[in-house]
Design a protein around this motif. Structure first.
Motif, PDB file in Angstrom:
ATOM      1  N   THR A  61      -7.751 -28.486 -11.504  1.00  0.00           N
ATOM      2  CA  THR A  61      -6.636 -28.418 -12.441  1.00  0.00           C
ATOM      3  C   THR A  61      -6.725 -29.667 -13.307  1.00  0.00           C
ATOM      4  O   THR A  61      -7.424 -30.635 -12.964  1.00  0.00           O
ATOM      5  N   ALA A  62      -6.009 -29.658 -14.419  1.00  0.00           N
ATOM      6  CA  ALA A  62      -5.950 -30.849 -15.271  1.00  0.00           C
ATOM      7  C   ALA A  62      -4.526 -30.999 -15.776  1.00  0.00           C
ATOM      8  O   ALA A  62      -3.992 -30.086 -16.414  1.00  0.00           O
ATOM      9  N   GLY A  63      -3.939 -32.140 -15.451  1.00  0.00           N
ATOM     10  CA  GLY A  63      -2.563 -32.360 -15.856  1.00  0.00           C
ATOM     11  C   GLY A  63      -2.114 -33.768 -15.560  1.00  0.00           C
ATOM     12  O   GLY A  63      -2.902 -34.623 -15.138  1.00  0.00           O
ATOM     13  N   VAL A  64      -0.830 -33.994 -15.791  1.00  0.00           N
ATOM     14  CA  VAL A  64      -0.217 -35.296 -15.551  1.00  0.00           C
ATOM     15  C   VAL A  64       1.041 -35.084 -14.709  1.00  0.00           C
ATOM     16  O   VAL A  64       2.006 -34.441 -15.155  1.00  0.00           O
ATOM     17  N   HIS A  65       1.007 -35.580 -13.499  1.00  0.00           N
ATOM     18  CA  HIS A  65       2.126 -35.518 -12.558  1.00  0.00           C
ATOM     19  C   HIS A  65       3.323 -36.268 -13.143  1.00  0.00           C
ATOM     20  O   HIS A  65       3.149 -37.238 -13.883  1.00  0.00           O
ATOM     21  N   PRO A  66       4.549 -35.843 -12.828  1.00  0.00           N
ATOM     22  CA  PRO A  66       5.711 -36.561 -13.374  1.00  0.00           C
ATOM     23  C   PRO A  66       5.745 -38.047 -13.036  1.00  0.00           C
ATOM     24  O   PRO A  66       6.329 -38.839 -13.788  1.00  0.00           O
ATOM     25  N   HIS A  67       5.121 -38.452 -11.938  1.00  0.00           N
ATOM     26  CA  HIS A  67       5.063 -39.897 -11.643  1.00  0.00           C
ATOM     27  C   HIS A  67       4.360 -40.658 -12.763  1.00  0.00           C
ATOM     28  O   HIS A  67       4.641 -41.840 -12.991  1.00  0.00           O
ATOM     29  N   LEU A  97       8.665 -31.995 -12.613  1.00  0.00           N
ATOM     30  CA  LEU A  97       9.710 -33.022 -12.591  1.00  0.00           C
ATOM     31  C   LEU A  97       9.882 -33.551 -11.173  1.00  0.00           C
ATOM     32  O   LEU A  97       9.835 -32.782 -10.207  1.00  0.00           O
ATOM     33  N   ASP A  98      10.096 -34.854 -11.059  1.00  0.00           N
ATOM     34  CA  ASP A  98      10.339 -35.487  -9.763  1.00  0.00           C
ATOM     35  C   ASP A  98      11.448 -36.519  -9.913  1.00  0.00           C
ATOM     36  O   ASP A  98      11.208 -37.636 -10.369  1.00  0.00           O
ATOM     37  N   TYR A  99      12.664 -36.118  -9.533  1.00  0.00           N
ATOM     38  CA  TYR A  99      13.811 -37.019  -9.611  1.00  0.00           C
ATOM     39  C   TYR A  99      14.049 -37.739  -8.286  1.00  0.00           C
ATOM     40  O   TYR A  99      14.986 -38.527  -8.160  1.00  0.00           O
ATOM     41  N   PRO A 105      10.715 -42.453 -16.347  1.00  0.00           N
ATOM     42  CA  PRO A 105      12.068 -42.071 -16.779  1.00  0.00           C
ATOM     43  C   PRO A 105      12.177 -40.558 -16.936  1.00  0.00           C
ATOM     44  O   PRO A 105      11.221 -39.888 -17.348  1.00  0.00           O
ATOM     45  N   ARG A 106      13.345 -40.034 -16.644  1.00  0.00           N
ATOM     46  CA  ARG A 106      13.510 -38.582 -16.683  1.00  0.00           C
ATOM     47  C   ARG A 106      13.254 -37.986 -18.062  1.00  0.00           C
ATOM     48  O   ARG A 106      12.637 -36.907 -18.147  1.00  0.00           O
ATOM     49  N   PRO A 107      13.689 -38.600 -19.152  1.00  0.00           N
ATOM     50  CA  PRO A 107      13.338 -38.021 -20.459  1.00  0.00           C
ATOM     51  C   PRO A 107      11.828 -37.944 -20.679  1.00  0.00           C
ATOM     52  O   PRO A 107      11.327 -36.968 -21.251  1.00  0.00           O
ATOM     53  N   ALA A 108      11.099 -38.962 -20.207  1.00  0.00           N
ATOM     54  CA  ALA A 108       9.639 -38.935 -20.335  1.00  0.00           C
ATOM     55  C   ALA A 108       9.034 -37.831 -19.476  1.00  0.00           C
ATOM     56  O   ALA A 108       8.075 -37.156 -19.879  1.00  0.00           O
ATOM     57  N   GLN A 109       9.601 -37.609 -18.293  1.00  0.00           N
ATOM     58  CA  GLN A 109       9.124 -36.530 -17.433  1.00  0.00           C
ATOM     59  C   GLN A 109       9.302 -35.180 -18.114  1.00  0.00           C
ATOM     60  O   GLN A 109       8.383 -34.340 -18.107  1.00  0.00           O
ATOM     61  N   LEU A 134       2.622 -26.352 -10.536  1.00  0.00           N
ATOM     62  CA  LEU A 134       3.896 -27.017 -10.768  1.00  0.00           C
ATOM     63  C   LEU A 134       4.345 -27.891  -9.601  1.00  0.00           C
ATOM     64  O   LEU A 134       4.091 -27.591  -8.430  1.00  0.00           O
ATOM     65  N   HIS A 135       5.080 -28.964  -9.959  1.00  0.00           N
ATOM     66  CA  HIS A 135       5.666 -29.887  -8.994  1.00  0.00           C
ATOM     67  C   HIS A 135       7.157 -30.006  -9.286  1.00  0.00           C
ATOM     68  O   HIS A 135       7.546 -30.203 -10.439  1.00  0.00           O
ATOM     69  N   GLN A 136       7.967 -29.903  -8.241  1.00  0.00           N
ATOM     70  CA  GLN A 136       9.408 -30.101  -8.400  1.00  0.00           C
ATOM     71  C   GLN A 136       9.967 -30.760  -7.162  1.00  0.00           C
ATOM     72  O   GLN A 136       9.736 -30.292  -6.048  1.00  0.00           O
ATOM     73  N   ARG A 137      10.699 -31.853  -7.373  1.00  0.00           N
ATOM     74  CA  ARG A 137      11.409 -32.468  -6.254  1.00  0.00           C
ATOM     75  C   ARG A 137      12.724 -33.043  -6.756  1.00  0.00           C
ATOM     76  O   ARG A 137      12.743 -33.878  -7.672  1.00  0.00           O
ATOM     77  N   ASP A 138      13.809 -32.556  -6.184  1.00  0.00           N
ATOM     78  CA  ASP A 138      15.173 -33.005  -6.515  1.00  0.00           C
ATOM     79  C   ASP A 138      15.484 -32.851  -8.000  1.00  0.00           C
ATOM     80  O   ASP A 138      16.237 -33.636  -8.574  1.00  0.00           O
TER      81      ASP A 138
END
Length: 274
Positions: A61-67, A97-99, A105-109, A134-138
């Motif tokens: 895969t190729a992407g950028v994790h929310p971290h 998204l990973d809150y 920062p959340r807007p950047a995510q 996809l990644h999702q946490r909180d």
């Protein structure tokens, strides 16, 4: 029994000293194919390189994790689009998204997530977008809201490493998304609720993964002293998953493998000669 690990972070530096041995142990455990997770500007190209070095066995895969969302620039977007021109790259992500950690920062995510979903939509073939990993946490509400903006534009979606609630699970299933189950299932402290929830996942929506080197199943005995997870433990995860679903291990494995091949468009692998 043929198994496919849909999420292995094989570019992680903990594998640098024995990556070939890790791959061989996986083969010996019945893992015939793996999708190497690309989750940053640094590691997505490495995931592609690994896949190219092991054709037909490893994919990327190729992407950028929310971290890492803060690193998502116009140049990063162009780099990802170039990676997705390669046939070995079978999905956009890991993105989402990973809150829980809020390392970016959340807007950047949210912005990084939207831009990667746009890549998936732009790569549509015959009107069907590229699969998304996809990644999702909180962050469930915002996560679903962002994806809703792309309804009808994306290909199949998998929420990898599902650890959420019953409500979250059914929100995903109602949208025909796939669900990835990891060794979190084996964690009596945090994953006990998954033992019941996995029974509700339709077979054609269920895939399995290790998320190695993270999430070593706590029920592996004896546990390795280094505590590193690796793809060979996928066999252990599918055994636990089958038990919780009330199925034969071979049936759970076969269906997960068929679902995975259809989702990512992976080639079949010939069974070894008897």
């Amino acid at each position: 029994m043929q198994l496919i690990d849909i999420g292995a972070n094989l570019t992680h530096d903990s594998f640098d000293h024995d990556r070939d041995a890790v791959l061989q142990r996986a083969r010996d455990a019945g893992v015939v194919q793996m999708v190497v997770t690309g989750a940053s500007r640094e590691h997505s190209p490495r995931a592609l390189a690994l896949a190219q070095a092991h054709p037909g066995e490893l994919f990327a895969t190729a992407g950028v994790h929310p971290h890492h969302a803060s690193e998502y620039t116009a140049e990063c977007d162009a780099e990802l689009r170039a990676l997705h021109a390669h046939p070995e790259v079978v999905a956009v992500g890991e993105c989402g998204l990973d809150y829980y950690r809020d390392f970016s920062p959340r807007p950047a995510q949210r912005k990084a997530f939207e831009r990667q979903l746009q890549i998936a939509a732009d790569l549509a073939v015959d009107g069907v977008g590229k699969p998304v990993f996809l990644h999702q946490r909180d962050a469930h509400a915002d996560f679903v809201a962002v994806l809703r903006e792309f309804e009808g534009k994306l290909g199949p979606a998998v929420v990898h490493c599902f650890t959420g609630s019953r409500e979250e699970l059914f929100d995903y299933l109602d949208r025909d998304w796939h669900v990835g189950i990891t060794g979190w299932l084996c964690d009596e402290r945090r994953g006990q609720h998954l033992r019941e929830l996995v029974r509700s996942i339709p077979a054609q929506r269920l895939m399995i993964e290790t998320d190695a080197p993270y999430l070593l199943p706590r029920t592996v005995k004896p546990a390795p002293s280094h505590r590193r997870n690796e793809p060979m433990y996928l066999a252990h995860i599918v055994e636990e998953l089958a038990r919780d679903r009330g199925e034969e291990v071979a049936a759970t494995a076969a269906q997960a493998t068929a679902t995975t091949r259809a989702f990512f468009g992976l080639p079949a692998v010939a069974a070894p000669a008897a």
